[in-house]
Design a protein around this motif. Structure first.
Motif, PDB file in Angstrom:
ATOM      1  N   GLU A 122      22.121  64.669 -67.845  1.00 40.24           N
ATOM      2  CA  GLU A 122      23.450  64.076 -67.759  1.00 40.24           C
ATOM      3  C   GLU A 122      24.224  64.354 -69.031  1.00 40.24           C
ATOM      4  OE1 GLU A 122      24.573  60.003 -65.839  1.00 40.24           O
ATOM      5  OE2 GLU A 122      24.205  59.643 -67.969  1.00 40.24           O
ATOM      6  N   VAL A 123      25.511  64.693 -68.861  1.00 38.08           N
ATOM      7  CA  VAL A 123      26.438  64.903 -69.971  1.00 38.08           C
ATOM      8  C   VAL A 123      27.532  63.849 -69.846  1.00 38.08           C
ATOM      9  CG1 VAL A 123      28.072  66.474 -71.066  1.00 38.08           C
ATOM     10  CG2 VAL A 123      25.954  67.360 -70.080  1.00 38.08           C
ATOM     11  N   VAL A 124      27.726  63.061 -70.899  1.00 37.39           N
ATOM     12  CA  VAL A 124      28.691  61.966 -70.889  1.00 37.39           C
ATOM     13  C   VAL A 124      29.791  62.294 -71.885  1.00 37.39           C
ATOM     14  CG1 VAL A 124      29.077  59.505 -71.226  1.00 37.39           C
ATOM     15  CG2 VAL A 124      26.917  60.305 -70.246  1.00 37.39           C
ATOM     16  N   VAL A 125      31.053  62.270 -71.409  1.00 33.83           N
ATOM     17  CA  VAL A 125      32.222  62.493 -72.270  1.00 33.83           C
ATOM     18  C   VAL A 125      32.945  61.161 -72.394  1.00 33.83           C
ATOM     19  CG1 VAL A 125      34.344  63.801 -72.601  1.00 33.83           C
ATOM     20  CG2 VAL A 125      32.404  64.859 -71.437  1.00 33.83           C
ATOM     21  N   SER A 126      33.007  60.601 -73.624  1.00 37.06           N
ATOM     22  CA  SER A 126      33.611  59.289 -73.848  1.00 37.06           C
ATOM     23  C   SER A 126      34.636  59.373 -74.967  1.00 37.06           C
ATOM     24  CB  SER A 126      32.540  58.245 -74.192  1.00 37.06           C
ATOM     25  OG  SER A 126      31.836  58.624 -75.355  1.00 37.06           O
ATOM     26  N   LEU A 127      35.521  58.374 -75.002  1.00 37.99           N
ATOM     27  CA  LEU A 127      36.620  58.348 -75.974  1.00 37.99           C
ATOM     28  C   LEU A 127      36.822  56.915 -76.429  1.00 37.99           C
ATOM     29  CD1 LEU A 127      38.951  59.830 -77.418  1.00 37.99           C
ATOM     30  CD2 LEU A 127      40.378  59.376 -75.410  1.00 37.99           C
ATOM     31  N   GLU A 128      37.021  56.739 -77.736  1.00 36.72           N
ATOM     32  CA  GLU A 128      37.250  55.407 -78.288  1.00 36.72           C
ATOM     33  C   GLU A 128      38.033  55.518 -79.580  1.00 36.72           C
ATOM     34  OE1 GLU A 128      33.559  53.598 -79.240  1.00 36.72           O
ATOM     35  OE2 GLU A 128      32.862  55.262 -80.470  1.00 36.72           O
ATOM     36  N   GLU A 129      38.583  54.391 -80.017  1.00 40.48           N
ATOM     37  CA  GLU A 129      39.299  54.347 -81.281  1.00 40.48           C
ATOM     38  C   GLU A 129      38.302  54.282 -82.421  1.00 40.48           C
ATOM     39  OE1 GLU A 129      42.008  51.125 -81.237  1.00 40.48           O
ATOM     40  OE2 GLU A 129      43.313  51.967 -79.688  1.00 40.48           O
ATOM     41  N   ALA A 130      38.647  54.922 -83.554  1.00 40.75           N
ATOM     42  CA  ALA A 130      37.755  54.931 -84.726  1.00 40.75           C
ATOM     43  C   ALA A 130      38.619  55.081 -85.965  1.00 40.75           C
ATOM     44  CB  ALA A 130      36.743  56.070 -84.633  1.00 40.75           C
ATOM     45  N   ALA A 145      42.412  56.617 -85.922  1.00 41.31           N
ATOM     46  CA  ALA A 145      41.838  57.862 -85.426  1.00 41.31           C
ATOM     47  C   ALA A 145      41.198  57.610 -84.078  1.00 41.31           C
ATOM     48  CB  ALA A 145      40.815  58.415 -86.416  1.00 41.31           C
ATOM     49  N   TYR A 146      40.928  58.715 -83.358  1.00 42.84           N
ATOM     50  CA  TYR A 146      40.202  58.668 -82.093  1.00 42.84           C
ATOM     51  C   TYR A 146      38.899  59.439 -82.252  1.00 42.84           C
ATOM     52  CZ  TYR A 146      44.427  56.901 -79.813  1.00 42.84           C
ATOM     53  OH  TYR A 146      45.493  56.142 -79.450  1.00 42.84           O
ATOM     54  N   ARG A 147      37.855  58.950 -81.536  1.00 44.11           N
ATOM     55  CA  ARG A 147      36.558  59.613 -81.560  1.00 44.11           C
ATOM     56  C   ARG A 147      36.203  60.058 -80.146  1.00 44.11           C
ATOM     57  NH1 ARG A 147      33.435  55.745 -83.050  1.00 44.11           N
ATOM     58  NH2 ARG A 147      33.259  56.212 -85.257  1.00 44.11           N
ATOM     59  N   LEU A 148      36.113  61.364 -79.949  1.00 40.58           N
ATOM     60  CA  LEU A 148      35.650  61.933 -78.684  1.00 40.58           C
ATOM     61  C   LEU A 148      34.163  62.261 -78.828  1.00 40.58           C
ATOM     62  CD1 LEU A 148      36.351  63.118 -75.824  1.00 40.58           C
ATOM     63  CD2 LEU A 148      36.552  65.327 -76.996  1.00 40.58           C
ATOM     64  N   THR A 149      33.341  61.751 -77.923  1.00 41.08           N
ATOM     65  CA  THR A 149      31.891  61.940 -77.994  1.00 41.08           C
ATOM     66  C   THR A 149      31.420  62.680 -76.756  1.00 41.08           C
ATOM     67  OG1 THR A 149      31.627  59.905 -79.266  1.00 41.08           O
ATOM     68  CG2 THR A 149      29.666  60.792 -78.192  1.00 41.08           C
ATOM     69  N   VAL A 150      30.671  63.751 -76.982  1.00 42.42           N
ATOM     70  CA  VAL A 150      30.021  64.487 -75.900  1.00 42.42           C
ATOM     71  C   VAL A 150      28.521  64.347 -76.121  1.00 42.42           C
ATOM     72  CG1 VAL A 150      29.719  66.702 -74.773  1.00 42.42           C
ATOM     73  CG2 VAL A 150      31.951  66.097 -75.717  1.00 42.42           C
ATOM     74  N   ALA A 151      27.851  63.618 -75.225  1.00 41.17           N
ATOM     75  CA  ALA A 151      26.424  63.305 -75.392  1.00 41.17           C
ATOM     76  C   ALA A 151      25.638  63.845 -74.207  1.00 41.17           C
ATOM     77  CB  ALA A 151      26.219  61.791 -75.507  1.00 41.17           C
ATOM     78  N   ASP A 152      24.463  64.352 -74.519  1.00 44.55           N
ATOM     79  CA  ASP A 152      23.566  64.811 -73.461  1.00 44.55           C
ATOM     80  C   ASP A 152      22.177  64.233 -73.694  1.00 44.55           C
ATOM     81  OD1 ASP A 152      21.627  66.819 -74.839  1.00 44.55           O
ATOM     82  OD2 ASP A 152      23.599  67.484 -75.537  1.00 44.55           O
ATOM     83  N   ASP A 153      21.393  64.170 -72.643  1.00 45.85           N
ATOM     84  CA  ASP A 153      20.016  63.664 -72.739  1.00 45.85           C
ATOM     85  C   ASP A 153      19.017  64.806 -72.651  1.00 45.85           C
ATOM     86  OD1 ASP A 153      20.465  64.330 -70.136  1.00 45.85           O
ATOM     87  OD2 ASP A 153      19.842  62.409 -69.274  1.00 45.85           O
TER      88      ASP A 153
END
Length: 580
Positions: free
Chosen positions: A481-489, A496-504
């Motif tokens: 699974e690949v998860v693309v998430s976005l949050e304030e940082a 700023a904004y933080r874009l995270t691309v995470a995989d298992d």
């Protein structure tokens, strides 16, 4: 365990050690001196009790002598004995007992029949061979049980055979053991009787005037004051040699020890409370500067080489901050030089690659043109035939150069600061993956409608595509699974904004993590090694950051942190219209 907790524990230990040591020392020394003084006082009292015991025994002997004279010389008593008038004899013994201060006085005939008794007037005529046997006992005080109107009591007795006008009688005098001066009346001193036997010593407490008995565990000292023959010691008619001891305990010492223990506990509790208060006040002062240094070091660890170590932690920590700032400046300079060297090396390598690739594409074209030139000189027929034969090679070479141009255009870094909507770009990239390898799943978890950042849309799309492509490749094969998430940082107060691309996926080995952003470095056979290098260059050129987090066997996370940008006027007007 945190540094503050260690400070509080250290303060508690430092506060407890002197209090506990001083308290135990005072308790030990005070108890020892008080016990010594009490033992000396009780030994002196034991000497007085022993002397009183001897006086009581001598007094009892004197009373027995007086009774013998009364029986031998008093005519009325002699007549009463000969005539058997018990009442007159009882009255004479009662007067003798009252005048002599003895509690027991009786006269028995040779067979053990009581003729008269002062302690129990109605006892005349009763046989008591045990009392008659007292005259045959050793020349020592005898303790026996005597029946009184209120019950049986242990009494110290003396007996003697007397011849009164030809009539042999036994005279007995005694007093209750509890009435003697040797039997203490206090609750902290007792009289103990001990007889040695084959099975060991047997010890009994003699009740005092108040009938009190000691708790044997409380006895702290003892001393022998004399010996007696105890009639019926083993509940039979025989007697046993018994030693009398005075035993004592010191209630003042026990109360004092309890008071010391309470005072010590209160002192420990007070010192613990004071240590906790002082530790709570001092711990932030001592650990605060260290925590600030640690926080700055954490930011440096995350790639913020522009951070500085502050001051205000004392001279020693200020010196440490000064040296760390100097070290960090040298690191920044070295990083800049390394990046410059990498850039030059990359440009040189790229130039050599371009030269090589372009030459490879131009050589066939030059060969085709030479062939066409030769055919042209031979005539139109040969030219047409040559063109027909070599046109395919010419087209393939031109296509190769076109593809090569597209590839090098993808490598080019724009670095242009503009505004782009990060959430829209991320959604578009995820939506473009209509066909993914079997078992791979791409999940969009952006959490916000729009997020304007400082980067042009083309560069931002290239960054997101590179990250998602790498993540999909990491889980391809076994699935994942690949998860693309976005949050304030926020970054030190800057939004700023933080874009995270995470995989298992399988994660990146520790020895390779430092090289993932190097140009042309790849662990995949079909990869070019330029995706992450281009992404980092695009992000850093606009003041952003890319942070890698990976653990082998548990997957990889790539965080892209970009500064917040004001939306364009058209977007703001559209928002106002929607709100209206």
């Amino acid at each position: 365990m945190s540094f503050r907790t260690r400070i509080v524990i250290a303060a508690l230990v430092v506060a407890w050690i002197p209090v506990l040591a001083l308290g135990l020392l005072m308790r030990s020394v005070g108890a020892e001196r008080l016990a010594g003084a009490n033992d000396l006082r009780m030994l002196q009292r034991a000497d007085a009790v022993a002397a009183a015991w001897q006086e009581d025994v001598l007094r009892l002997e004197a009373r027995l002598e007086s009774l013998a004279l009364l029986l031998a010389e008093d005519n009325a008593v002699r007549v009463a004995l000969r005539s058997g008038r018990a009442q007159a004899l009882d009255e004479a013994l009662a007067r003798f007992a009252s005048a002599g201060g003895v509690r027991v006085a009786c006269v028995l005939d040779a067979s053990g029949t009581i003729l008269a008794a002062s302690h129990f007037p109605g006892d005349a005529g009763r046989r008591d061979p045990g009392l008659a046997r007292l005259a045959e006992m050793p020349d020592a005080p005898v303790v026996g049980v005597v029946s009184l109107p209120r019950g049986d009591v242990a009494a110290v007795l003396r007996a003697r055979r007397i011849d009164v006008g030809g009539v042999g009688v036994v005279a007995v005098v005694g007093t209750a053991l509890a009435d003697l001066a040797a039997v203490p009346a206090g609750g902290d001193v007792w009289l103990l009787a001990r007889a040695e036997g084959e099975g060991g010593g047997v010890e009994r407490a003699v009740p005092g005037p108040e009938g009190t008995l000691p708790a044997r565990a409380e006895i702290e000292g003892r001393r022998r004051i004399g010996g007696v023959a105890w009639l019926g010691w083993d509940d039979d008619t025989d007697y046993a040699n018994v030693d009398l001891h005075i035993a004592w305990r010191d209630p003042v010492l026990a109360a004092m020890v309890r008071s010391w223990d309470r005072a010590l506990l209160l002192s420990l509790a007070g010192s613990a409370l004071l240590a906790l208060l002082l530790g709570g006040v001092l711990a932030p002062r001592l650990s605060g500067p260290v925590e600030r240094l640690a926080d700055t070091a954490r930011r440096v660890h995350l790639g913020r080489l522009d951070a500085t170590f502050g001051r205000g932690g004392g001279r020693e920590l200020d010196r440490l901050s000064y040296f760390l700032d100097g070290m960090l400046k040298r690191i920044r300079d070295e990083v800049a030089r390394v990046r410059d060297a990498e850039k030059r090396a990359t440009v040189g390598e790229l130039a050599r690659q371009v030269n090589h690739d372009v030459r490879n594409g131009l050589v066939p074209i030059r060969n085709v043109l030479d062939h066409l030139g030769q055919a042209h000189r031979s005539g139109p027929g040969d030219l047409a035939e040559a063109f027909e034969a070599r046109s395919r090679t010419l087209v393939e070479s031109l296509d190769y150069l076109g593809d090569l141009a597209d590839q090098y255009r993808a490598v080019a870094v724009h670095g242009r600061r503009d505004r782009a909507e990060l959430a829209e770009v991320a959604r578009a990239v995820v939506a473009s993956y209509t066909e993914v390898p079997e078992g791979v799943r791409i999940v969009e978890s952006l959490g916000m409608e729009e997020a304007w950042v400082e980067m042009d849309t083309v560069s931002l799309r290239r960054v997101v595509e590179n990250l998602v492509t790498n993540a999909v490749a990491a889980v391809e094969g076994e699935g994942g699974e690949v998860v693309v998430s976005l949050e304030e940082a926020g970054r030190e107060g800057a939004p700023a904004y933080r874009l995270t691309v995470a995989d298992d996926g399988p994660g990146i080995p520790a020895e390779l993590r430092a090289r993932v952003f190097e140009p042309f470095f790849t662990s995949r056979r079909e990869g070019t090694g330029l995706g992450l290098a281009i992404a980092r260059r695009l992000v850093t050129d606009v003041g952003g950051r890319i942070v890698l987090e990976s653990e082998q066997g548990r997957g990889t996370c790539l965080h892209v942190i970009l500064g917040v940008a004001e939306p364009p006027e058209s977007a703001q007007q559209e928002t106002v219209r929607e709100e209206a």
